[in-house]
Design an enzyme around this catalytic site. Structure first.
Site, PDB file in Angstrom:
ATOM      1  N   LYS A  20      21.682  47.203   7.372  1.00  0.00           N
ATOM      2  CA  LYS A  20      20.888  48.056   8.268  1.00  0.00           C
ATOM      3  C   LYS A  20      21.682  48.403   9.530  1.00  0.00           C
ATOM      4  O   LYS A  20      22.682  47.739   9.846  1.00  0.00           O
ATOM      5  CB  LYS A  20      19.582  47.340   8.641  1.00  0.00           C
ATOM      6  CG  LYS A  20      19.772  46.055   9.428  1.00  0.00           C
ATOM      7  CD  LYS A  20      18.472  45.251   9.491  1.00  0.00           C
ATOM      8  CE  LYS A  20      18.665  43.945  10.237  1.00  0.00           C
ATOM      9  NZ  LYS A  20      17.516  43.040  10.054  1.00  0.00           N
ATOM     10  N   ARG A  50       5.516  38.872  12.662  1.00  0.00           N
ATOM     11  CA  ARG A  50       6.004  40.246  12.813  1.00  0.00           C
ATOM     12  C   ARG A  50       5.328  41.095  11.741  1.00  0.00           C
ATOM     13  O   ARG A  50       4.345  41.740  12.017  1.00  0.00           O
ATOM     14  CB  ARG A  50       7.542  40.260  12.709  1.00  0.00           C
ATOM     15  CG  ARG A  50       8.145  41.593  13.082  1.00  0.00           C
ATOM     16  CD  ARG A  50       9.652  41.535  13.252  1.00  0.00           C
ATOM     17  NE  ARG A  50      10.383  41.266  12.018  1.00  0.00           N
ATOM     18  CZ  ARG A  50      11.710  41.184  11.948  1.00  0.00           C
ATOM     19  NH1 ARG A  50      12.452  41.354  13.045  1.00  0.00           N
ATOM     20  NH2 ARG A  50      12.323  40.943  10.802  1.00  0.00           N
ATOM     21  N   TYR A  67      33.392  52.344  41.260  1.00  0.00           N
ATOM     22  CA  TYR A  67      32.112  52.651  41.918  1.00  0.00           C
ATOM     23  C   TYR A  67      31.568  51.476  42.724  1.00  0.00           C
ATOM     24  O   TYR A  67      31.590  50.332  42.252  1.00  0.00           O
ATOM     25  CB  TYR A  67      31.058  53.021  40.874  1.00  0.00           C
ATOM     26  CG  TYR A  67      31.255  54.365  40.225  1.00  0.00           C
ATOM     27  CD1 TYR A  67      31.305  55.538  40.987  1.00  0.00           C
ATOM     28  CD2 TYR A  67      31.364  54.475  38.841  1.00  0.00           C
ATOM     29  CE1 TYR A  67      31.464  56.768  40.374  1.00  0.00           C
ATOM     30  CE2 TYR A  67      31.520  55.699  38.224  1.00  0.00           C
ATOM     31  CZ  TYR A  67      31.571  56.852  38.995  1.00  0.00           C
ATOM     32  OH  TYR A  67      31.729  58.070  38.399  1.00  0.00           O
ATOM     33  N   MET A 114      31.332  55.151  32.880  1.00  0.00           N
ATOM     34  CA  MET A 114      30.825  55.694  31.613  1.00  0.00           C
ATOM     35  C   MET A 114      31.930  55.766  30.551  1.00  0.00           C
ATOM     36  O   MET A 114      31.696  55.454  29.384  1.00  0.00           O
ATOM     37  CB  MET A 114      30.207  57.078  31.839  1.00  0.00           C
ATOM     38  CG  MET A 114      29.485  57.613  30.617  1.00  0.00           C
ATOM     39  SD  MET A 114      28.807  59.255  30.844  1.00  0.00           S
ATOM     40  CE  MET A 114      27.467  58.959  31.970  1.00  0.00           C
TER      41      MET A 114
HETATM   42  C1  PLP Z   1      17.893  41.720   9.788  1.00  0.00           C
HETATM   43  C2  PLP Z   1      17.211  40.880   8.803  1.00  0.00           C
HETATM   44  C3  PLP Z   1      17.921  39.915   8.079  1.00  0.00           C
HETATM   45  C4  PLP Z   1      19.351  39.535   8.387  1.00  0.00           C
HETATM   46  O1  PLP Z   1      19.365  38.637   9.458  1.00  0.00           O
HETATM   47  P1  PLP Z   1      20.723  37.932   9.917  1.00  0.00           P
HETATM   48  O2  PLP Z   1      20.304  37.003  10.970  1.00  0.00           O
HETATM   49  O3  PLP Z   1      21.593  39.034  10.419  1.00  0.00           O
HETATM   50  O4  PLP Z   1      21.275  37.288   8.710  1.00  0.00           O
HETATM   51  C5  PLP Z   1      17.259  39.251   7.058  1.00  0.00           C
HETATM   52  N1  PLP Z   1      15.965  39.512   6.782  1.00  0.00           N
HETATM   53  C6  PLP Z   1      15.251  40.401   7.478  1.00  0.00           C
HETATM   54  C7  PLP Z   1      13.819  40.611   7.143  1.00  0.00           C
HETATM   55  C8  PLP Z   1      15.837  41.111   8.517  1.00  0.00           C
HETATM   56  O5  PLP Z   1      15.118  41.984   9.226  1.00  0.00           O
END
Ligand code: PLP
Length: 375
Positions: free
Chosen positions: A38, A134, A268, A316
């Protein structure tokens, strides 16, 4: 590969391979790897890494956060299973089915909407909330099973797995360990009751990087490997069974070198005033590249093998570093901003965040290139 030599990130695929290989050794036989790619592989570039995982390392399961990321993977030729861990508007049910993607399901009402929006079949992994609070079904074991059965009975729905997510598998406290064990127990109690009721799902997975590394379950069908794949720690305070190799090296260029007298204000707000005559290098990266402004006056970079402290505020697009003791630094020399010595975890510690955020925030104007194509 053609890239602008101003600020760029080199992606070390041999480090990806090392991290994956070492991690795999920690998993029980029945646990397969699901690589979490992701957010463009946590900022590292999914277009470079995902095909490598599939074609060179034989990875068959991928996880993303959303539908766009899943479609990107299909577009780049990823043929394995892709699980969307996050929310997809139910109106996209038909497209989820068309691309043969697995969707995380939060609750019955969501599954029902998906069911109503496709003529085909949407494949689901159902989230069970065992303590992350969650997403997922949050109820006692028996009621959770009731709801999963109801989802599985919906038309146009194929319930293929359940999963849960740990909140504290990387924690260093005894209570973190207790909590993670509680989550695991609750999750497999659901699994066992479903089995007893005759709903035997292909998948039940609970492991993230930390969960797998610290062996919280022998029964998880998948381990959702994220952060460790990229060579960072779930929590640097807790040692891992092997030392992962950071995958990203962030580089920029020295654009100018100048000698300043004692008492010269730099950048700055004049937050840095030279305590002595100094040699100062201007470096071509800034917070618009994702190089944190919070590193002002505290971060370091490596130029020609020497560690050089940042002087004054990060701007920046540029910042300055003290190269007085770094030998003969010249315009065109390369500065390493993040590498195997100055890791994203180290930068995170200096800036009050976690390594995950540091690499995710490297912006899109920074070209990602594989180390092997560096010229
Ligand atoms: C992002 C995520 C992971 C991976 O987590 P890491 O700590 O990067 O291994 C696994 N499961 C879910 C549901 C996630 O959202």
């Amino acid at each position: 590969m053609n890239h602008l030599k101003r600020c760029w990130a080199e992606i070390d695929l041999s480090a990806v391979e090392y991290n994956l290989t070492e991690y795999k050794k920690l998993l029980p036989e029945g646990t397969e790897l699901m690589c979490v790619v992701k957010a463009a592989c946590y900022g590292h570039d999914d277009r470079i890494i995902a095909p490598f995982l599939q074609n060179e390392l034989g990875v068959k399961y991928f996880a993303v956060s959303n539908f766009d990321e899943a479609r990107r993977l299909r577009d780049m030729g990823i043929k394995g299973e892709i699980l969307i861990l996050g929310y997809t508007p139910p109106e996209l049910a038909q497209q989820i089915a068309d691309l043969d993607i697995l969707q995380a399901c939060t609750e019955y009402a969501y599954a029902e909407k998906l069911s109503q929006n496709t003529a085909d079949t949407v494949r689901l992994h159902i989230a069970v909330d065992t303590g992350m609070t969650r997403i997922g079904i949050r109820a006692d074991v028996s009621q959770t099973c009731d709801e999963i059965e109801k989802i599985a009975a919906l038309p146009h729905i194929s319930a293929e797995g359940i999963f849960t997510h740990y909140s504290s598998a990387d924690g260093t406290d005894k209570s973190d360990d207790d909590y993670t064990r509680m989550q695991t127990e609750k999750f497999f109690a659901v699994r066992d009751m479903l089995d007893k009721r005759g709903l035997v799902l292909k998948h039940a997975h609970c492991l993230n990087s930390a969960g797998g590394a610290y062996k919280y379950s022998q029964r998880s069908t998948l381990a959702r490997l994220g952060i460790i794949l990229y060579g960072l720690y779930p929590d640097p305070a807790k040692p891992l069974p092997f030392v992962p190799k950071p995958v990203m090296t962030l580089k920029a260029v020295v654009s100018q070198v100048k000698t300043i007298e004692q008492g010269t204000a730099v950048s700055y707000g004049r937050t840095f005033v030279s305590p002595r005559p100094m040699r100062l290098a201007t470096i071509t990266a800034g917070y618009a590249d994702g190089y944190p402004r919070a590193l002002s006056n505290v971060g370091e970079v490596i130029i020609n093998g020497s560690r050089c402290k940042i002087a004054g505020r990060v701007c920046m697009d540029q910042f300055m570093a003290d190269v007085t003791d770094a030998g003969d630094v010249r315009p065109g020399d390369i500065a390493e901003l993040m590498n195997k010595d100055i890791t994203a975890d180290h930068i995170a510690a200096l800036t009050g965040t976690i390594g995950y955020e540091v690499t995710c925030l490297v912006t899109s104007r920074v070209s990602r290139i594989t180390s092997s194509t560096v010229d």
